[in-house]
Design a protein around this motif. Structure first.
Motif, PDB file in Angstrom:
ATOM      1  N   ALA A 282    -100.424  44.217  35.764  1.00  0.00           N
ATOM      2  CA  ALA A 282    -101.861  44.448  35.978  1.00  0.00           C
ATOM      3  C   ALA A 282    -102.156  45.931  36.154  1.00  0.00           C
ATOM      4  O   ALA A 282    -103.179  46.433  35.659  1.00  0.00           O
ATOM      5  N   GLU A 283    -101.293  46.645  36.853  1.00  0.00           N
ATOM      6  CA  GLU A 283    -101.453  48.097  37.019  1.00  0.00           C
ATOM      7  C   GLU A 283    -101.383  48.797  35.664  1.00  0.00           C
ATOM      8  O   GLU A 283    -102.205  49.680  35.355  1.00  0.00           O
ATOM      9  N   ILE A 284    -100.427  48.397  34.838  1.00  0.00           N
ATOM     10  CA  ILE A 284    -100.243  49.030  33.533  1.00  0.00           C
ATOM     11  C   ILE A 284    -101.387  48.690  32.587  1.00  0.00           C
ATOM     12  O   ILE A 284    -101.850  49.544  31.816  1.00  0.00           O
ATOM     13  N   VAL A 285    -101.873  47.471  32.647  1.00  0.00           N
ATOM     14  CA  VAL A 285    -103.029  47.098  31.827  1.00  0.00           C
ATOM     15  C   VAL A 285    -104.259  47.906  32.245  1.00  0.00           C
ATOM     16  O   VAL A 285    -105.037  48.369  31.400  1.00  0.00           O
ATOM     17  N   GLU A 286    -104.440  48.096  33.547  1.00  0.00           N
ATOM     18  CA  GLU A 286    -105.572  48.891  34.022  1.00  0.00           C
ATOM     19  C   GLU A 286    -105.461  50.324  33.510  1.00  0.00           C
ATOM     20  O   GLU A 286    -106.447  50.917  33.057  1.00  0.00           O
ATOM     21  N   TRP A 287    -104.263  50.896  33.571  1.00  0.00           N
ATOM     22  CA  TRP A 287    -104.037  52.240  33.036  1.00  0.00           C
ATOM     23  C   TRP A 287    -104.308  52.280  31.539  1.00  0.00           C
ATOM     24  O   TRP A 287    -104.997  53.176  31.041  1.00  0.00           O
ATOM     25  N   GLY A 288    -103.782  51.307  30.793  1.00  0.00           N
ATOM     26  CA  GLY A 288    -103.982  51.274  29.348  1.00  0.00           C
ATOM     27  C   GLY A 288    -105.449  51.172  28.966  1.00  0.00           C
ATOM     28  O   GLY A 288    -105.878  51.741  27.953  1.00  0.00           O
ATOM     29  N   SER A 289    -106.218  50.476  29.780  1.00  0.00           N
ATOM     30  CA  SER A 289    -107.640  50.299  29.486  1.00  0.00           C
ATOM     31  C   SER A 289    -108.392  51.622  29.528  1.00  0.00           C
ATOM     32  O   SER A 289    -109.418  51.775  28.856  1.00  0.00           O
ATOM     33  N   THR A 290    -107.898  52.593  30.301  1.00  0.00           N
ATOM     34  CA  THR A 290    -108.553  53.898  30.365  1.00  0.00           C
ATOM     35  C   THR A 290    -108.268  54.727  29.124  1.00  0.00           C
ATOM     36  O   THR A 290    -108.977  55.714  28.872  1.00  0.00           O
ATOM     37  N   ILE A 291    -107.269  54.345  28.339  1.00  0.00           N
ATOM     38  CA  ILE A 291    -106.880  55.120  27.154  1.00  0.00           C
ATOM     39  C   ILE A 291    -107.239  54.395  25.863  1.00  0.00           C
ATOM     40  O   ILE A 291    -107.755  54.999  24.911  1.00  0.00           O
ATOM     41  N   PHE A 292    -106.993  53.100  25.817  1.00  0.00           N
ATOM     42  CA  PHE A 292    -107.127  52.335  24.583  1.00  0.00           C
ATOM     43  C   PHE A 292    -108.435  51.562  24.479  1.00  0.00           C
ATOM     44  O   PHE A 292    -108.739  50.982  23.443  1.00  0.00           O
ATOM     45  N   GLY A 293    -109.203  51.513  25.567  1.00  0.00           N
ATOM     46  CA  GLY A 293    -110.425  50.725  25.575  1.00  0.00           C
ATOM     47  C   GLY A 293    -110.249  49.461  26.391  1.00  0.00           C
ATOM     48  O   GLY A 293    -109.163  49.175  26.914  1.00  0.00           O
ATOM     49  N   PRO A 294    -111.298  48.664  26.523  1.00  0.00           N
ATOM     50  CA  PRO A 294    -111.226  47.444  27.337  1.00  0.00           C
ATOM     51  C   PRO A 294    -110.090  46.521  26.908  1.00  0.00           C
ATOM     52  O   PRO A 294    -109.849  46.333  25.704  1.00  0.00           O
ATOM     53  N   TYR A 295    -109.414  45.952  27.890  1.00  0.00           N
ATOM     54  CA  TYR A 295    -108.356  44.972  27.600  1.00  0.00           C
ATOM     55  C   TYR A 295    -108.961  43.814  26.809  1.00  0.00           C
ATOM     56  O   TYR A 295    -110.000  43.265  27.195  1.00  0.00           O
ATOM     57  N   PRO A 296    -108.335  43.396  25.701  1.00  0.00           N
ATOM     58  CA  PRO A 296    -109.019  42.496  24.770  1.00  0.00           C
ATOM     59  C   PRO A 296    -108.872  41.001  25.026  1.00  0.00           C
ATOM     60  O   PRO A 296    -109.435  40.207  24.261  1.00  0.00           O
ATOM     61  N   PHE A 297    -108.150  40.583  26.060  1.00  0.00           N
ATOM     62  CA  PHE A 297    -107.888  39.156  26.226  1.00  0.00           C
ATOM     63  C   PHE A 297    -108.304  38.629  27.591  1.00  0.00           C
ATOM     64  O   PHE A 297    -108.767  39.377  28.448  1.00  0.00           O
ATOM     65  N   GLU A 298    -108.122  37.316  27.767  1.00  0.00           N
ATOM     66  CA  GLU A 298    -108.666  36.620  28.922  1.00  0.00           C
ATOM     67  C   GLU A 298    -107.691  36.498  30.083  1.00  0.00           C
ATOM     68  O   GLU A 298    -108.069  36.024  31.161  1.00  0.00           O
ATOM     69  N   ALA A 299    -106.446  36.882  29.884  1.00  0.00           N
ATOM     70  CA  ALA A 299    -105.441  36.742  30.939  1.00  0.00           C
ATOM     71  C   ALA A 299    -104.359  37.790  30.737  1.00  0.00           C
ATOM     72  O   ALA A 299    -104.251  38.412  29.676  1.00  0.00           O
ATOM     73  N   ARG A 329     -80.072  47.430  34.035  1.00  0.00           N
ATOM     74  CA  ARG A 329     -79.900  48.705  34.745  1.00  0.00           C
ATOM     75  C   ARG A 329     -81.017  48.931  35.763  1.00  0.00           C
ATOM     76  O   ARG A 329     -81.328  50.061  36.109  1.00  0.00           O
ATOM     77  N   GLY A 330     -81.633  47.852  36.199  1.00  0.00           N
ATOM     78  CA  GLY A 330     -82.689  47.963  37.190  1.00  0.00           C
ATOM     79  C   GLY A 330     -84.066  47.784  36.583  1.00  0.00           C
ATOM     80  O   GLY A 330     -84.207  47.367  35.425  1.00  0.00           O
ATOM     81  N   SER A 331     -85.093  48.108  37.352  1.00  0.00           N
ATOM     82  CA  SER A 331     -86.461  47.898  36.889  1.00  0.00           C
ATOM     83  C   SER A 331     -86.747  48.777  35.672  1.00  0.00           C
ATOM     84  O   SER A 331     -86.156  49.848  35.490  1.00  0.00           O
ATOM     85  N   ASN A 332     -87.711  48.322  34.861  1.00  0.00           N
ATOM     86  CA  ASN A 332     -88.008  49.005  33.603  1.00  0.00           C
ATOM     87  C   ASN A 332     -89.491  48.833  33.288  1.00  0.00           C
ATOM     88  O   ASN A 332     -89.899  47.812  32.749  1.00  0.00           O
ATOM     89  N   THR A 333     -90.287  49.829  33.642  1.00  0.00           N
ATOM     90  CA  THR A 333     -91.713  49.729  33.329  1.00  0.00           C
ATOM     91  C   THR A 333     -92.006  50.116  31.887  1.00  0.00           C
ATOM     92  O   THR A 333     -93.076  49.780  31.373  1.00  0.00           O
ATOM     93  N   TYR A 334     -91.082  50.794  31.223  1.00  0.00           N
ATOM     94  CA  TYR A 334     -91.383  51.253  29.859  1.00  0.00           C
ATOM     95  C   TYR A 334     -91.516  50.088  28.877  1.00  0.00           C
ATOM     96  O   TYR A 334     -92.375  50.109  27.996  1.00  0.00           O
ATOM     97  N   VAL A 335     -90.691  49.066  29.043  1.00  0.00           N
ATOM     98  CA  VAL A 335     -90.841  47.911  28.154  1.00  0.00           C
ATOM     99  C   VAL A 335     -92.119  47.147  28.486  1.00  0.00           C
ATOM    100  O   VAL A 335     -92.755  46.574  27.595  1.00  0.00           O
ATOM    101  N   ILE A 336     -92.544  47.166  29.736  1.00  0.00           N
ATOM    102  CA  ILE A 336     -93.819  46.536  30.108  1.00  0.00           C
ATOM    103  C   ILE A 336     -94.969  47.287  29.439  1.00  0.00           C
ATOM    104  O   ILE A 336     -95.914  46.680  28.911  1.00  0.00           O
ATOM    105  N   VAL A 337     -94.913  48.609  29.455  1.00  0.00           N
ATOM    106  CA  VAL A 337     -95.934  49.420  28.784  1.00  0.00           C
ATOM    107  C   VAL A 337     -95.940  49.125  27.291  1.00  0.00           C
ATOM    108  O   VAL A 337     -97.004  48.937  26.684  1.00  0.00           O
ATOM    109  N   HIS A 338     -94.764  49.096  26.684  1.00  0.00           N
ATOM    110  CA  HIS A 338     -94.662  48.865  25.246  1.00  0.00           C
ATOM    111  C   HIS A 338     -95.314  47.542  24.846  1.00  0.00           C
ATOM    112  O   HIS A 338     -96.167  47.498  23.948  1.00  0.00           O
ATOM    113  N   GLU A 339     -94.908  46.468  25.505  1.00  0.00           N
ATOM    114  CA  GLU A 339     -95.405  45.149  25.103  1.00  0.00           C
ATOM    115  C   GLU A 339     -96.879  44.958  25.448  1.00  0.00           C
ATOM    116  O   GLU A 339     -97.604  44.259  24.731  1.00  0.00           O
TER     117      GLU A 339
END
Length: 517
Positions: A282-299, A329-339
């Protein structure tokens, strides 16, 4: 019914100057009173067995457009037996004598608008259905297919898009996965929404796209039926099914949307890293929305698959699915950002042809570079320089053009890394102000639709007022390592070992090794 009947009558009877003339459909009729010939409608023809994709010409089907899939299944984890009924709501785009669906499992029966239809297998994945009555252009279609099979044993050239696991199964794959669990028009050009309902033994969880329209319902025989609904249109490869033992965590995102995350209970010591990553969606989606525009889906959300599941990750709509390797190798936010960047670039704006895969993978990879900047772990420029220096001029990496990589290389590392470099060069060419206007303009212009590289170039040129043909040609379509000049050439002239490695580099390399499958 009226439209069918009217079409049939019009094909057989034409009135001219008070005289009725009858004939077979498709024959020329008599002349009108003004001396010009009036032709009866042509006979219905088969819909094409593919949509003519330049890489996968037999993917998808012509002659109709799907609005909705209602997928009602019964699944037995112990045997991997899948049975059920899919009801397809569609509309004919031509007069049809027959049409195809993409599907692999054994079919018991097919009905079209209530009438029993004959069908046959054609090619590798085509189910050809004969229209039991004339179908005219614009007519609504209700197609009901009953089927059963063991998806993990159903293979194409030795491959299955269904992964059987110790506790269930996963239908997750690109560019095709629906073939193994529901009949479809399997190409991103034909988007639809889904209702997915699956009956499983009690104690087994089912996760799919979208939201739950109702809680799981108990059924006879110690079974439970799970239901999921996608209200936004999506490409068939964006749909998924995960069945097994999952811990499901629900929450609400800052924008008010439901967040559903699921974690396989088989993850063991990998589970904390998976949670520490996916719970930041949810944090990453909120960040992405400031760059790419409104999040396009319902969930929103994510699925951490089992240890014996997939070895990659996929941007399945509203809820990406991740293989266990990303947490080793532990937590990985980069793949969360990618997907989750793919929710804009790939899921909402889908490719019009698989040749345009850069619009998916290059953009999602560049989103990782932007996140690296956000986290203070290396700027996009530093990542560009390090990536460029990592691959010497004679490396095969430079022989795959991201703008047209070829059917066998749509997931080549160059599509990801050189694809991100191409976007950085576009950013440098137009400047930050224009670049960060272009991204949300693109996602808005093609929201829930399709796009091409040529369309993106045209939008970027219009928004920036610049001719970008040289940049696009050099970085997307020309084989070989592009030459840099000036300060950029000086920065990248040294060996990678002499450059300061961005803090994000190792994690990005590890993620892309799994993503570029």
């Amino acid at each position: 019914m009226r439209r069918v009947l009217a079409a049939a009558i019009a094909a057989l009877t034409v009135t001219t100057a008070g005289t009725a003339v009858t004939g077979a459909p498709g024959q020329a009729a008599a002349r009108s009173g003004w001396g010009r010939p009036t032709l009866a409608p042509a006979a219905p023809t088969p819909g094409s067995p593919g949509l003519g994709d330049s890489y996968f010409p037999d993917y998808g089907n012509g002659g109709y457009d799907v609005d909705h899939y209602d997928i009602r299944l019964r699944y037995e984890p112990a045997t991997d037996q899948l049975s059920g009924t899919t009801t397809i709501l569609a509309r004919a785009t031509q007069d049809l004598s027959r049409f195809n669906l993409d599907f692999l499992l054994g079919v018991e029966s097919v009905r079209v608008n209530g009438w029993s239809a004959t069908f046959a297998r054609e090619g590798v994945h085509e189910l050809a259905i004969n229209a039991p009555r004339p179908i005219v252009k614009g007519q609504s279609l209700t197609i009901v297919v009953k089927y059963a099979g063991v998806p993990s044993t159903t293979r194409v050239n030795g491959y299955s898009g269904w992964t059987r696991t110790a506790d269930g199964g996963l239908a997750v794959n690109e560019p095709e996965s629906a073939w193994w669990w529901y009949p479809s028009n399997d190409h991103p050009l034909d988007k639809a929404n889904w209702d997915v309902s699956v009956s499983v033994p009690a104690g087994v969880e089912v996760v799919s796209n979208g939201v739950q329209p109702r809680p799981p319902l108990a059924e006879a025989g110690n079974r439970v039926r799970w239901s999921w609904r996608s209200t936004s249109p999506g490409a068939t490869y964006e749909s998924f099914l995960a069945v097994g033992q999952y811990d499901i965590v629900t929450d609400t995102a800052p924008n008010g949307q439901p967040v559903v995350n699921a974690y396989s209970t088989t993850l063991g010591p990998l589970a904390p890293a998976a949670r520490a990553s996916i719970e930041r969606t949810a944090e990453i989606v909120e960040w992405g929305s400031t760059i790419f525009g409104p999040y396009p889906f319902e969930a929103q959300g994510g699925v951490a698959g089992p240890v014996d599941g997939i070895g990659f990750a996929l941007e399945t709509q509203t809820r990406p699915v991740y293989g266990p390797g990303f947490w080793r190798r532990g937590s990985n936010t980069y793949v969360i950002v990618h997907e989750n960047a793919h929710q804009w670039f790939g899921a909402s704006v889908s490719v019009a042809d698989w040749r345009h895969i850069w619009l998916n993978e290059g953009f999602a990879s560049y989103a990782e570079w932007l996140w690296s900047e956000e986290q203070g772990e290396g700027t996009a420029q530093e990542l560009f320089d390090f990536t460029y220096a990592t691959y010497p001029a004679d490396d095969d990496f430079w022989q795959v053009p991201p703008g047209d990589p070829g059917a066998n290389d749509i997931f080549d590392g160059a599509v990801y890394d050189r694809g991100a470099m191409a976007l950085h060069q576009i950013r440098l060419a137009v400047g930050d102000d224009a670049f960060f206007r272009i991204l949300p303009q693109w996602t808005a212009a093609h929201r829930h639709g399709n796009g091409t590289v040529e369309q993106f170039q045209a939008l970027a040129e219009q928004a920036s007022g610049q001719d970008l043909d040289a940049v696009f040609t050099t970085w997307l379509f020309t084989r070989g390592r592009p030459e840099l000049s000036g300060e950029a050439a000086a920065r990248t002239a040294t060996a990678p070992t002499e450059l300061a490695e961005p803090k994000s580099w190792a994690r990005l390399r590890e993620s892309h090794r799994l993503l570029a499958h």
